[in-house]
Write a protein that holds these residues in place. Structure first.
Motif, PDB file in Angstrom:
ATOM      1  N   TYR A  57       0.780  -1.249   0.000  1.00 21.16           N
ATOM      2  CA  TYR A  57       0.000   0.000   0.000  1.00 21.16           C
ATOM      3  C   TYR A  57       0.811   1.298   0.000  1.00 21.16           C
ATOM      4  O   TYR A  57       0.276   2.354  -0.295  1.00 21.16           O
ATOM      5  CB  TYR A  57      -1.008   0.036   1.160  1.00 21.16           C
ATOM      6  CG  TYR A  57      -0.442   0.204   2.546  1.00 21.16           C
ATOM      7  CD1 TYR A  57       0.026   1.435   2.988  1.00 21.16           C
ATOM      8  CD2 TYR A  57      -0.397  -0.862   3.427  1.00 21.16           C
ATOM      9  CE1 TYR A  57       0.545   1.590   4.260  1.00 21.16           C
ATOM     10  CE2 TYR A  57       0.111  -0.717   4.707  1.00 21.16           C
ATOM     11  CZ  TYR A  57       0.580   0.511   5.112  1.00 21.16           C
ATOM     12  OH  TYR A  57       1.090   0.672   6.377  1.00 21.16           O
ATOM     13  N   SER A  58       2.090   1.255   0.310  1.00 20.11           N
ATOM     14  CA  SER A  58       2.846   2.497   0.502  1.00 20.11           C
ATOM     15  C   SER A  58       3.008   3.344  -0.757  1.00 20.11           C
ATOM     16  O   SER A  58       2.831   4.560  -0.712  1.00 20.11           O
ATOM     17  CB  SER A  58       4.206   2.204   1.122  1.00 20.11           C
ATOM     18  OG  SER A  58       4.966   1.376   0.270  1.00 20.11           O
ATOM     19  N   THR A  59       3.336   2.733  -1.879  1.00 21.06           N
ATOM     20  CA  THR A  59       3.532   3.519  -3.102  1.00 21.06           C
ATOM     21  C   THR A  59       2.213   4.102  -3.594  1.00 21.06           C
ATOM     22  O   THR A  59       2.164   5.252  -4.034  1.00 21.06           O
ATOM     23  CB  THR A  59       4.205   2.669  -4.193  1.00 21.06           C
ATOM     24  OG1 THR A  59       5.473   2.222  -3.688  1.00 21.06           O
ATOM     25  CG2 THR A  59       4.419   3.459  -5.461  1.00 21.06           C
ATOM     26  N   THR A  60       1.150   3.342  -3.496  1.00 24.17           N
ATOM     27  CA  THR A  60      -0.167   3.852  -3.892  1.00 24.17           C
ATOM     28  C   THR A  60      -0.539   5.074  -3.067  1.00 24.17           C
ATOM     29  O   THR A  60      -0.991   6.089  -3.604  1.00 24.17           O
ATOM     30  CB  THR A  60      -1.239   2.757  -3.716  1.00 24.17           C
ATOM     31  OG1 THR A  60      -0.879   1.627  -4.491  1.00 24.17           O
ATOM     32  CG2 THR A  60      -2.606   3.252  -4.131  1.00 24.17           C
ATOM     33  N   GLY A  61      -0.327   5.001  -1.765  1.00 25.80           N
ATOM     34  CA  GLY A  61      -0.629   6.136  -0.890  1.00 25.80           C
ATOM     35  C   GLY A  61       0.194   7.362  -1.235  1.00 25.80           C
ATOM     36  O   GLY A  61      -0.316   8.484  -1.235  1.00 25.80           O
ATOM     37  N   TYR A  62       1.467   7.159  -1.532  1.00 25.28           N
ATOM     38  CA  TYR A  62       2.333   8.291  -1.902  1.00 25.28           C
ATOM     39  C   TYR A  62       1.812   8.974  -3.161  1.00 25.28           C
ATOM     40  O   TYR A  62       1.661  10.201  -3.201  1.00 25.28           O
ATOM     41  CB  TYR A  62       3.775   7.829  -2.127  1.00 25.28           C
ATOM     42  CG  TYR A  62       4.645   8.909  -2.722  1.00 25.28           C
ATOM     43  CD1 TYR A  62       5.135   9.933  -1.921  1.00 25.28           C
ATOM     44  CD2 TYR A  62       4.945   8.932  -4.080  1.00 25.28           C
ATOM     45  CE1 TYR A  62       5.914  10.948  -2.456  1.00 25.28           C
ATOM     46  CE2 TYR A  62       5.721   9.940  -4.626  1.00 25.28           C
ATOM     47  CZ  TYR A  62       6.203  10.940  -3.812  1.00 25.28           C
ATOM     48  OH  TYR A  62       6.958  11.944  -4.356  1.00 25.28           O
ATOM     49  N   SER A  75       9.489  15.421  -5.284  1.00 24.54           N
ATOM     50  CA  SER A  75      10.741  14.871  -5.798  1.00 24.54           C
ATOM     51  C   SER A  75      10.982  13.471  -5.252  1.00 24.54           C
ATOM     52  O   SER A  75      10.235  12.972  -4.416  1.00 24.54           O
ATOM     53  CB  SER A  75      11.892  15.781  -5.376  1.00 24.54           C
ATOM     54  OG  SER A  75      11.999  15.750  -3.961  1.00 24.54           O
ATOM     55  N   ILE A  76      12.054  12.868  -5.714  1.00 20.22           N
ATOM     56  CA  ILE A  76      12.456  11.566  -5.201  1.00 20.22           C
ATOM     57  C   ILE A  76      12.757  11.658  -3.702  1.00 20.22           C
ATOM     58  O   ILE A  76      12.503  10.734  -2.953  1.00 20.22           O
ATOM     59  CB  ILE A  76      13.640  10.975  -5.999  1.00 20.22           C
ATOM     60  CG1 ILE A  76      13.841   9.493  -5.686  1.00 20.22           C
ATOM     61  CG2 ILE A  76      14.916  11.735  -5.739  1.00 20.22           C
ATOM     62  CD1 ILE A  76      12.841   8.614  -6.344  1.00 20.22           C
ATOM     63  N   LYS A  77      13.254  12.826  -3.265  1.00 20.31           N
ATOM     64  CA  LYS A  77      13.520  13.044  -1.834  1.00 20.31           C
ATOM     65  C   LYS A  77      12.223  12.959  -1.038  1.00 20.31           C
ATOM     66  O   LYS A  77      12.184  12.346   0.025  1.00 20.31           O
ATOM     67  CB  LYS A  77      14.192  14.407  -1.627  1.00 20.31           C
ATOM     68  CG  LYS A  77      14.487  14.708  -0.183  1.00 20.31           C
ATOM     69  CD  LYS A  77      15.080  16.097  -0.013  1.00 20.31           C
ATOM     70  CE  LYS A  77      15.205  16.439   1.458  1.00 20.31           C
ATOM     71  NZ  LYS A  77      15.501  17.821   1.694  1.00 20.31           N
ATOM     72  N   SER A  78      11.155  13.567  -1.561  1.00 12.27           N
ATOM     73  CA  SER A  78       9.887  13.507  -0.836  1.00 12.27           C
ATOM     74  C   SER A  78       9.334  12.083  -0.820  1.00 12.27           C
ATOM     75  O   SER A  78       8.702  11.666   0.142  1.00 12.27           O
ATOM     76  CB  SER A  78       8.862  14.482  -1.412  1.00 12.27           C
ATOM     77  OG  SER A  78       8.402  14.055  -2.663  1.00 12.27           O
ATOM     78  N   TYR A  79       9.601  11.329  -1.893  1.00 13.50           N
ATOM     79  CA  TYR A  79       9.160   9.928  -1.926  1.00 13.50           C
ATOM     80  C   TYR A  79       9.824   9.150  -0.794  1.00 13.50           C
ATOM     81  O   TYR A  79       9.162   8.434  -0.049  1.00 13.50           O
ATOM     82  CB  TYR A  79       9.481   9.284  -3.278  1.00 13.50           C
ATOM     83  CG  TYR A  79       9.162   7.807  -3.315  1.00 13.50           C
ATOM     84  CD1 TYR A  79       7.844   7.371  -3.388  1.00 13.50           C
ATOM     85  CD2 TYR A  79      10.163   6.854  -3.253  1.00 13.50           C
ATOM     86  CE1 TYR A  79       7.542   6.027  -3.404  1.00 13.50           C
ATOM     87  CE2 TYR A  79       9.874   5.507  -3.275  1.00 13.50           C
ATOM     88  CZ  TYR A  79       8.563   5.097  -3.347  1.00 13.50           C
ATOM     89  OH  TYR A  79       8.266   3.759  -3.355  1.00 13.50           O
ATOM     90  N   PHE A 135       3.094  19.392   6.801  1.00 17.35           N
ATOM     91  CA  PHE A 135       4.005  20.468   7.176  1.00 17.35           C
ATOM     92  C   PHE A 135       5.486  20.178   6.913  1.00 17.35           C
ATOM     93  O   PHE A 135       6.296  21.089   6.985  1.00 17.35           O
ATOM     94  CB  PHE A 135       3.793  20.842   8.646  1.00 17.35           C
ATOM     95  CG  PHE A 135       2.437  21.438   8.880  1.00 17.35           C
ATOM     96  CD1 PHE A 135       2.133  22.709   8.404  1.00 17.35           C
ATOM     97  CD2 PHE A 135       1.460  20.732   9.541  1.00 17.35           C
ATOM     98  CE1 PHE A 135       0.876  23.265   8.605  1.00 17.35           C
ATOM     99  CE2 PHE A 135       0.197  21.271   9.748  1.00 17.35           C
ATOM    100  CZ  PHE A 135      -0.094  22.542   9.278  1.00 17.35           C
ATOM    101  N   ILE A 136       5.818  18.946   6.563  1.00 16.54           N
ATOM    102  CA  ILE A 136       7.226  18.639   6.314  1.00 16.54           C
ATOM    103  C   ILE A 136       7.437  18.038   4.921  1.00 16.54           C
ATOM    104  O   ILE A 136       8.154  18.600   4.102  1.00 16.54           O
ATOM    105  CB  ILE A 136       7.789  17.700   7.409  1.00 16.54           C
ATOM    106  CG1 ILE A 136       7.737  18.405   8.770  1.00 16.54           C
ATOM    107  CG2 ILE A 136       9.216  17.265   7.068  1.00 16.54           C
ATOM    108  CD1 ILE A 136       8.082  17.526   9.947  1.00 16.54           C
ATOM    109  N   ILE A 137       6.816  16.927   4.638  1.00 21.62           N
ATOM    110  CA  ILE A 137       7.127  16.195   3.411  1.00 21.62           C
ATOM    111  C   ILE A 137       6.573  16.865   2.160  1.00 21.62           C
ATOM    112  O   ILE A 137       7.285  17.021   1.173  1.00 21.62           O
ATOM    113  CB  ILE A 137       6.648  14.736   3.533  1.00 21.62           C
ATOM    114  CG1 ILE A 137       7.442  14.055   4.650  1.00 21.62           C
ATOM    115  CG2 ILE A 137       6.816  13.993   2.204  1.00 21.62           C
ATOM    116  CD1 ILE A 137       7.005  12.673   4.994  1.00 21.62           C
ATOM    117  N   PHE A 138       5.302  17.255   2.180  1.00 21.83           N
ATOM    118  CA  PHE A 138       4.689  17.870   1.002  1.00 21.83           C
ATOM    119  C   PHE A 138       4.527  19.378   1.158  1.00 21.83           C
ATOM    120  O   PHE A 138       3.710  19.992   0.482  1.00 21.83           O
ATOM    121  CB  PHE A 138       3.326  17.231   0.713  1.00 21.83           C
ATOM    122  CG  PHE A 138       3.413  15.806   0.266  1.00 21.83           C
ATOM    123  CD1 PHE A 138       3.854  15.487  -1.003  1.00 21.83           C
ATOM    124  CD2 PHE A 138       3.064  14.769   1.120  1.00 21.83           C
ATOM    125  CE1 PHE A 138       3.927  14.177  -1.421  1.00 21.83           C
ATOM    126  CE2 PHE A 138       3.129  13.452   0.714  1.00 21.83           C
ATOM    127  CZ  PHE A 138       3.566  13.157  -0.561  1.00 21.83           C
TER     128      PHE A 138
END
Length: 154
Positions: A57-62, A75-79, A135-138
């Motif tokens: 489920y992790s990639t779908t959620g991302y 970006s790949i960093k946020s992934y 507030f951090i990743i996206f």
């Protein structure tokens, strides 16, 4: 506080919750397949089962959160940040799941107790995941953080 910020945050939270709900559904489907196939519902085997379900489920959620919830060109960093956070939350889910499946305070059927435990664990970590993702990743960069065409900061 700005009304458009509140409205946008509420919409983001609802969208995040819907994506989270789809992740929980995928998680529960995978877990139920593994529980049924193995006949093992209780205890430490759930660490392995959560790892397998996380991989599903992790990639779908991302992808859904990136496109629909936070609407960013991540970006790949946020992934990797997202996957790392999700891995930590999944580990927390697994710990809660292992503990709750052993307790069964309502004396439910082991499959029902395992599902209730998995759902409870997912809800317990969902809110913190939203806050960190928002507030951090996206996090969208402010106008001041973006250089203009001349390379100067606003």
């Amino acid at each position: 506080m700005n009304k458009s910020f509140n409205y946008k945050s509420i919409i983001q939270f609802i969208t995040y919750a819907l994506v989270g709900a789809s992740n929980v559904i995928i998680d529960l489907i995978v877990l139920n397949i593994l529980w049924f196939a193995s006949g093992m519902y209780i205890g430490r085997i759930n660490y392995l089962f959560k790892l397998i379900s996380f991989a599903v489920y992790s990639t779908t959620g991302y992808l859904l959160n990136k496109k629909y919830t936070f609407k960013t060109k991540a970006s790949i960093k946020s992934y990797f940040s997202y996957i790392s956070l999700l891995a930590v939350l999944s580990l927390m889910d697994a710990i809660i799941l292992v503990k709750l499946t052993r307790l069964n305070p309502f004396h439910l059927h082991r499959g029902m107790n395992a599902n209730l435990s998995a759902f409870t664990a997912a809800m317990a970590t969902g809110l913190i995941g939203f806050i960190i993702n928002k507030f951090i990743i996206f996090r969208k960069k402010s106008h001041k953080e973006h250089p203009n065409e001349m390379g100067e900061l606003h």
